[in-house]
Enzyme design. Sequence first.
Site: not given
Length: 547
Positions: A380, A519, A521
């Site tokens: 990001c 993102h 993750e």
Amino acid sequence: MARFIFITGGVVSSLGKGLASAALGALLQARGFTVRLRKLDPYLNVDPGTMSPFEHGEVFVTDDGAETDLDLGHYERFTGVAARRTDSVSSGRIYSNVLEKERRGDYLGKTIQVIPHVTDEIKDFIRIGEDEVDFMLCEIGGTVGDIEGLPFFEAIRQFSQEKPRGQCMFMHLTLLPYIRASGELKTKPTQHSVKELRSIGIAPDVLVCRSEGPIPQKERDKLALFCNVRPDAVIAAQDLQSIYEAPLAYHREGLDQAVLDAFAISPAPKPHLAKWEDVSDRIFNAEGEVRVAIVGKYTQLEDAYKSIAEALTHGGMANRVKVKAEWIDAEIFEREDPSPYLEGFHAILVPGGFGERGTEGKIRAAEFARTRKVPYLGICLGMQMAVIEAARNVAHLPDAGSEEFDHEAGKKRFTPVVYHLKEWVQGSHKVERKVDDDKGGTMRLGAYAAHLKEGSKVAQIYGTTRIEERHRHRYEVDIKYRDKLEDTGLVFSAMSPDGRLPEIVEWTDHPWFIGVQFHPELKSKPFAPHPLFADFVRAARDISRLV
């Protein structure tokens, strides 16, 4: 129709209700049941989207664009069930819904009260999708006795009474403190917590007692007697080396069996725990270690980057190495040379964030990784800082910067390589935003598709040229600088389907340097590590073996 498990907490917060809920969900799955997990939070914010990470930790984002509590990340990581907007609600959302109905006249002129209007709204939320799964696990945030949480406790009390007998149960998580001076494990805080819970009409069926070590049988019997639960329903929750031990540890303690007994499910299906045994083996039988520097701006609270820390752990498990993540405040690099801090690390990760503070430090971290050929993952804002670094130091745009920082300063200081996204396509409709819009829920949120460039490193990592990842941001890299940047070797290797929004950049002459606007993750799991994190840790491992 689902059976409902309500998870409450007492004595102190942060005991691990979310982890216990997630582990129980995983154990029920291991016995062949389908599950869904929900979080009911008492705070008055509509959602955690506008909270500082220092206040509440990470904001987890679902595929359908909800900004939620970080516990939903635990739920997804342990069960693999993708969370939805309907899996998280706060007091703020509940009251907002009630007031909207009152303004529309839905209550037909009645006086609006906590009981029944607020509690009915909570119960309506709990019922959503109840026919879809075998078990619905609902965690109530905070601790019993919190004034903000009283409507939720009253709602679940009512809900359990309205359902047929045996369709709801209550699991209460408490603390058993060890008094070192006297060498005693104290049960009184748990007794008082259960007494408080019973005073509002809820009797726990299972007690989960957090402690530093084992709970002697004498204390278990005492808790069972004074808290009016079965002795085999007193479950020890000892401190663990890894959260991924929790399903096996809770199974050894008999948590899943105690829950099935509470529902009178007999004979209980045999659990299949091979998946979690493999996870445990990969954690505790690592064949090396890699050091990863996380250069961020919320490093004082590790929960601010919870999903990143866990995704790195998953990447380590995929490569059978232990990942030692070390947190470095990006602001340090605005005053000092980053080299002494970053030398010796096998990889560098720069995560997301908001605002200008620490951004110049992140840019210097990206420069260090690029020039020293250290594996780099920018997420990001971390991607945007890598692009700005390339624009300034390679593409001869010394004033490159972001509109976000110009907006904060109130005057133009930068050539805006990163700009405020004013409109984009979401599904089949166009979304429009202004810089001065309300902050809550106005970003590009949730899952969006991207097309990967054939032959790019990321296409090789993903094994496909079409992906879908979760976003949470307001600013985008401007494609008008694409040709200038690609001439230097920074390739825009993934774009939005309409070709307007850069999703991934990578340096072609670097061993591993990738920036992503989304993102990754948020979708990583211990038994299914995200491909980017798995390959990032592999690159770090390869560097460690060369040192």
